[in-house]
Design a protein around this motif. Sequence first.
Motif, short mmCIF file in Angstrom:
data_model
loop_
_atom_site.label_atom_id
_atom_site.label_comp_id
_atom_site.label_asym_id
_atom_site.label_seq_id
_atom_site.Cartn_x
_atom_site.Cartn_y
_atom_site.Cartn_z
N GLY A 1 -13.46 5.99 -7.65
CA GLY A 1 -13.72 5.52 -6.23
C GLY A 1 -12.66 5.65 -5.15
O GLY A 1 -12.61 5.20 -4.22
N ASP A 2 -11.78 6.18 -5.88
CA ASP A 2 -10.44 6.79 -5.02
C ASP A 2 -11.08 7.62 -3.66
O ASP A 2 -11.51 8.72 -4.05
CB ASP A 2 -9.24 7.32 -5.42
CG ASP A 2 -8.32 7.88 -4.72
OD1 ASP A 2 -7.98 7.06 -3.69
OD2 ASP A 2 -8.02 9.08 -4.68
N THR A 3 -10.85 7.39 -2.51
CA THR A 3 -11.07 8.35 -1.44
C THR A 3 -10.19 8.85 -0.58
O THR A 3 -10.37 9.65 0.44
CB THR A 3 -12.09 7.58 -0.42
OG1 THR A 3 -10.99 6.17 0.08
CG2 THR A 3 -13.26 6.90 -1.18
N ASP A 4 -8.91 8.22 -0.77
CA ASP A 4 -7.89 8.94 0.07
C ASP A 4 -6.60 9.01 -0.64
O ASP A 4 -5.49 9.28 -0.03
CB ASP A 4 -7.51 7.67 1.30
CG ASP A 4 -7.27 6.33 0.59
OD1 ASP A 4 -6.99 6.39 -0.61
OD2 ASP A 4 -7.34 5.38 1.41
N ASP B 1 -2.63 3.61 -0.96
CA ASP B 1 -3.27 3.73 0.29
C ASP B 1 -4.16 2.78 0.66
O ASP B 1 -4.21 1.68 0.13
CB ASP B 1 -3.90 5.25 0.31
CG ASP B 1 -3.66 6.11 1.70
OD1 ASP B 1 -3.59 5.32 2.56
OD2 ASP B 1 -3.67 7.06 1.79
N LYS B 2 -5.20 3.13 1.73
CA LYS B 2 -5.84 2.23 2.47
C LYS B 2 -6.93 1.61 1.52
O LYS B 2 -7.21 0.47 1.61
CB LYS B 2 -6.55 2.98 3.62
CG LYS B 2 -7.37 2.17 4.50
CD LYS B 2 -7.84 2.60 5.80
CE LYS B 2 -8.73 1.87 6.45
NZ LYS B 2 -9.33 2.54 7.81
N ASP B 3 -7.48 2.23 0.65
CA ASP B 3 -8.67 1.92 -0.15
C ASP B 3 -8.14 1.02 -1.30
O ASP B 3 -8.99 0.54 -2.22
CB ASP B 3 -9.52 2.99 -0.66
CG ASP B 3 -8.74 4.12 -1.75
OD1 ASP B 3 -7.60 3.63 -2.21
OD2 ASP B 3 -9.32 5.32 -1.79
N TYR C 1 0.86 -1.22 -0.01
CA TYR C 1 0.06 0.02 -0.08
C TYR C 1 0.66 1.48 -0.11
O TYR C 1 0.42 2.61 -0.50
CB TYR C 1 -0.95 0.02 1.20
CG TYR C 1 -0.33 0.34 2.61
CD1 TYR C 1 -0.03 1.56 3.00
CD2 TYR C 1 0.20 -0.77 3.31
CE1 TYR C 1 0.49 1.93 4.25
CE2 TYR C 1 0.81 -0.54 4.68
CZ TYR C 1 0.86 0.94 5.09
OH TYR C 1 1.47 1.09 6.09
N ILE D 1 -7.02 1.93 -4.31
CA ILE D 1 -7.37 2.35 -5.55
C ILE D 1 -6.42 3.48 -5.78
O ILE D 1 -6.07 4.50 -5.24
CB ILE D 1 -8.78 3.05 -5.60
CG1 ILE D 1 -9.90 2.08 -5.38
CG2 ILE D 1 -8.98 3.86 -6.91
CD1 ILE D 1 -11.19 2.34 -5.12
N TYR E 1 -2.07 7.19 6.29
CA TYR E 1 -2.87 6.07 5.91
C TYR E 1 -4.34 6.41 5.97
O TYR E 1 -4.82 6.74 7.02
CB TYR E 1 -2.39 5.05 6.83
CG TYR E 1 -3.21 3.73 6.41
CD1 TYR E 1 -2.56 3.14 5.35
CD2 TYR E 1 -4.13 3.00 7.41
CE1 TYR E 1 -3.35 1.78 5.06
CE2 TYR E 1 -4.63 1.89 6.89
CZ TYR E 1 -4.26 1.30 5.67
OH TYR E 1 -4.67 0.01 5.35
N GLY E 2 -5.12 6.37 4.80
CA GLY E 2 -6.19 6.44 4.67
C GLY E 2 -6.77 7.87 4.84
O GLY E 2 -8.19 8.11 4.77
#
Length: 372
Positions: free
Chosen positions: A165-168, A155-157, A127, A159, A199-200
């Motif tokens: 769809g990427d959130t972080d 990262d955490k997701d 990650y 993506i 992270y995240g």
Amino acid sequence: VAVSMNNPAYCGAQSSGTATLKLPQPTAITNTILTSWTKGEVLLKNFMNMYNANVLYDAADTSFPYKMWFFGWRATVCNPPYSGCDAIFFARSSNSNQWQVYSGGTSFDSTMNPSKWVPVITAQNKYYDQWHNGDPSVVKVGGTYYIAYSATGFDKDGIDAGQPGDTDGAFNNIMGAASLDGITWQKRSSPLLAAPTEYGSADNGQNRMYHRPSLMYENGKFRLWFDHWDTAHGLSMGYAELSMPNPSSAAFLNAAWTPLYIGSQSLIYQFPNPAVIHIGNTYYAYADTPQYYDAGSGGEWTARKITEATSPDGINWTVRGYINPESGCAADHVPEPYYVGDGKIYLTYGCQKGGTPYDYTYKEIRRMWRPL
């Protein structure tokens, strides 16, 4: 000033720490132009997009004392078939003028044919290390080479940053590795330095995005300058260190670093891509600071100028001025200083293509110098 960047390699990472007392932080924006540099020597060319050429003078190697680590894309975007995207490459030279680039096994290319070049560090499926390996900074202690470099992962997701769809965003961090020959590297099993909040979390948050390290070993400790995101000032120069009187590969690959100066305690505000060298009683730092008032048709790209600062201790800095690009380069970026004891400071840097529409990629790695 809001700046939108479209360079996939121009991303970073960050952390929190306890700072000790120091002088007020300077801002690297200046109107002083430095004119004492002799410019324009081309070291590497013909590639698609390469830069950040970190040169180490290794007197123990009488055949090839000059060694260089650099990164980017050799002949095709993201260097297929190798994993990830940006990768780190290696070159050697007997005289610092003509370079041979590692091409796998025992082979080196001296013809400037990037399709032959083989990376020495590529991304892993982790990650924190899936996409970008770059900004190498190497020191040699005893018979071992130690490297700090930038790395990013999804990262955490899971993506990739900016994809649906990427959130972080990306996980931006500084990685480390050790080697006996500068070619075959053993990586750490975790980041060398990363923000506790990375992270995240989305990018560009306060005290995140540790990236672009400059590594040094002196007086029994490793010292590390790097850039990170400060919401009040943008990419600024932070500092961390690691006490290790008797360094070894095992210790370097497992030790926990201490970030000392970040955020509001950054060493220099607005100082992206920092690189530091120590000569005599003076530390010299170089970065490509956005001198916004001096932007040309390339906008923020041409506003970024190689900027010099000096310090008596590597902590308290004075900004001296910036260097204009030379003919044939739309902009000069990502400086790396080195010194071989001949009374000159040398800087390698990326020569940007420019044009209309503006091309941010780098067509050559060049070198300039000035007398001390």
